[in-house]
Design a protein around this motif. Sequence first.
Motif, short mmCIF file in Angstrom:
data_model
loop_
_atom_site.label_atom_id
_atom_site.label_comp_id
_atom_site.label_asym_id
_atom_site.label_seq_id
_atom_site.Cartn_x
_atom_site.Cartn_y
_atom_site.Cartn_z
N GLY A 294 0.81 -1.23 0.00
CA GLY A 294 0.00 0.00 0.00
C GLY A 294 0.84 1.27 0.00
O GLY A 294 1.78 1.43 -0.79
N THR B 100 1.72 -6.03 9.38
CA THR B 100 1.17 -6.44 8.09
C THR B 100 1.70 -7.82 7.70
O THR B 100 2.91 -8.03 7.58
CB THR B 100 1.54 -5.39 7.01
OG1 THR B 100 0.95 -4.16 7.41
CG2 THR B 100 1.03 -5.77 5.64
N ALA C 19 -6.48 5.67 6.48
CA ALA C 19 -5.64 6.21 5.40
C ALA C 19 -4.35 6.76 5.99
O ALA C 19 -4.36 7.60 6.89
CB ALA C 19 -6.39 7.31 4.67
N SER C 20 -3.25 6.27 5.48
CA SER C 20 -1.95 6.65 6.03
C SER C 20 -1.52 8.02 5.50
O SER C 20 -1.55 8.27 4.30
CB SER C 20 -0.93 5.59 5.63
OG SER C 20 0.29 5.83 6.26
N GLU D 103 -9.44 4.97 -1.64
CA GLU D 103 -9.85 4.42 -0.35
C GLU D 103 -10.76 5.38 0.41
O GLU D 103 -11.60 4.93 1.18
CB GLU D 103 -8.66 3.95 0.50
CG GLU D 103 -7.73 4.99 1.02
CD GLU D 103 -6.60 4.39 1.87
OE1 GLU D 103 -6.77 3.33 2.47
OE2 GLU D 103 -5.54 5.02 1.93
N ALA E 70 2.99 2.28 2.15
CA ALA E 70 4.40 2.03 2.49
C ALA E 70 5.17 1.60 1.24
O ALA E 70 6.36 1.92 1.07
CB ALA E 70 4.49 0.97 3.58
N ILE F 183 9.16 -1.94 5.00
CA ILE F 183 8.54 -0.69 5.49
C ILE F 183 7.11 -0.99 5.93
O ILE F 183 6.33 -1.56 5.16
CB ILE F 183 8.51 0.39 4.39
CG1 ILE F 183 9.90 0.57 3.76
CG2 ILE F 183 8.02 1.73 4.96
CD1 ILE F 183 9.93 1.55 2.59
N SER F 184 6.78 -0.62 7.16
CA SER F 184 5.41 -0.86 7.65
C SER F 184 5.09 0.10 8.79
O SER F 184 5.84 0.19 9.76
CB SER F 184 5.29 -2.30 8.14
OG SER F 184 4.03 -2.52 8.74
N GLN F 185 3.98 0.78 8.68
CA GLN F 185 3.53 1.65 9.77
C GLN F 185 3.21 0.81 11.00
O GLN F 185 3.71 1.05 12.07
CB GLN F 185 2.29 2.44 9.30
CG GLN F 185 1.77 3.51 10.26
CD GLN F 185 1.05 3.01 11.48
OE1 GLN F 185 1.38 3.41 12.60
NE2 GLN F 185 0.12 2.11 11.31
N LYS G 45 -5.15 7.28 -2.22
CA LYS G 45 -5.89 8.03 -1.21
C LYS G 45 -7.32 8.28 -1.69
O LYS G 45 -8.26 8.16 -0.94
CB LYS G 45 -5.21 9.38 -0.92
CG LYS G 45 -3.97 9.29 -0.06
CD LYS G 45 -4.29 9.12 1.39
CE LYS G 45 -3.46 8.16 2.18
NZ LYS G 45 -2.73 7.08 1.70
O1 M6R Z 1 0.94 -0.91 8.46
P1 M6R Z 1 1.52 -0.96 7.06
O2 M6R Z 1 2.31 0.27 6.73
O3 M6R Z 1 2.29 -2.21 6.79
O4 M6R Z 1 0.26 -0.96 6.11
C1 M6R Z 1 0.39 -1.08 4.72
C2 M6R Z 1 -0.90 -0.76 4.01
O5 M6R Z 1 -1.92 -1.62 4.42
C3 M6R Z 1 -1.34 0.70 4.23
O6 M6R Z 1 -0.36 1.60 3.87
C4 M6R Z 1 -2.62 1.01 3.44
O7 M6R Z 1 -2.35 0.97 2.07
C5 M6R Z 1 -3.21 2.36 3.85
N1 M6R Z 1 -4.60 2.21 4.19
C6 M6R Z 1 -3.09 3.41 2.79
O8 M6R Z 1 -3.61 4.63 3.20
#
Ligand code: M6R
Length: 369
Positions: free
Chosen positions: A58, A109, A156-157, A245, A60, A103-105, A242
């Motif tokens: 996504g 994941t 949404a990131s 979603e 990331a 890379i992951s928030q 963006k």
């Molecule tokens: O937690 P993560 O960064 O691994 O998540 C990855 C994607 O699921 C995340 O970025 C997703 O695409 C977002 N909802 C985008 O806004």
Amino acid sequence: EKGGYDYFMLKEIAEQPKAVADTLLGRIDASGSLTLDELRISDAELRETDKIVIVACGTAFHAGLIAKYAIEHWTRIPCEVELASEFRYRDPILHQRTLVIAISQSGETMDTLMALRHAREQGAKVVAICNTNGSTIPRESDAVLYTHAGPEVAVASTKAFLTQLVACYLVALYLGQVRGTKWGDEIHAVIRELARSAEKVELVLETMEPVRALARSLADKKTVLFLGRHVGYPVALEGALKLKELAYMHAEGFAAGELKHGPIALIEEDLPVVVVVPSPRGRSVLHDKIVSNIQEIRARGARTIVIAEEGDEAVVPYADHLIRIPETPTLLQPLVATVPLQVFACELATARGNEVDQPRNLAKSVTVE
Ligand code: M6R
């Protein structure tokens, strides 16, 4: 907890200058060099790295696509970027001198976790770029560079993405510094620019009212296209994601150079097309090419929404709507160019009556494959 904002997403967009500043904090020393002690991989090992592979999903993944431009430019190490869900089923070629960046928030994941497990089984070293302390991905990696965005609640990131970019730039510049590539002077200048990026994001946030008004005026559109070149291409992909979603609209990002290879057939009267324009300073070839792309689509009726640097006059005659961003070196431009796209999508979603923080069918962290 939303700090006076209607949605977490708005709060998180507004927190971006702080998130960027916090992610840089303590990582640039007084002499303007980088210190990444957390990177528990020795400088000797980093010097031997001959391939970098970035895995993510996504948003990331889009940060990873941008990182590739920076890494290859500043380090001359070949870099591949792959969707984590594709990587692990592809029998990828990895060895001990491969550095994998996951890379992951969330750090949870599943696809990214499986990809990094696979990479470590093949003997590669894994560095995680992660926003969540003690989560699974950093725990299973050889090293971790935390982003300091603070908790991101909206699905949404936004702020996590900007800090992922900062972390990627830090890794790229650090590798460049350690390996002593011919870009030594440029690396110092870029580190100084990076240190000013939080201020620039703040400046962008102060000028977003016209972007909101524009978004509201497009609430009944079915499709929005996004075009970019070089690092502007992943920014275009991110703008489109963006919008999908949040606004549940059909949106697609294209490399502007691909227009003639198909997508230009989509252009019709009044179709909104957002174009991310690289700095006219630096690589001016890129800039000039995109100006002609804007002319081409406008001649076919597109409504052009142009994101361009302050002082870039060449785009003015072809922009139906002009969104200004501060002067920024090309490789760092995504830090400022993405912000209007986040605001645009958020406002469009609101205008369409959608649930901004919890879009339908989505979860904040995707812990299934
Ligand atoms: O937690 P993560 O960064 O691994 O998540 C990855 C994607 O699921 C995340 O970025 C997703 O695409 C977002 N909802 C985008 O806004």
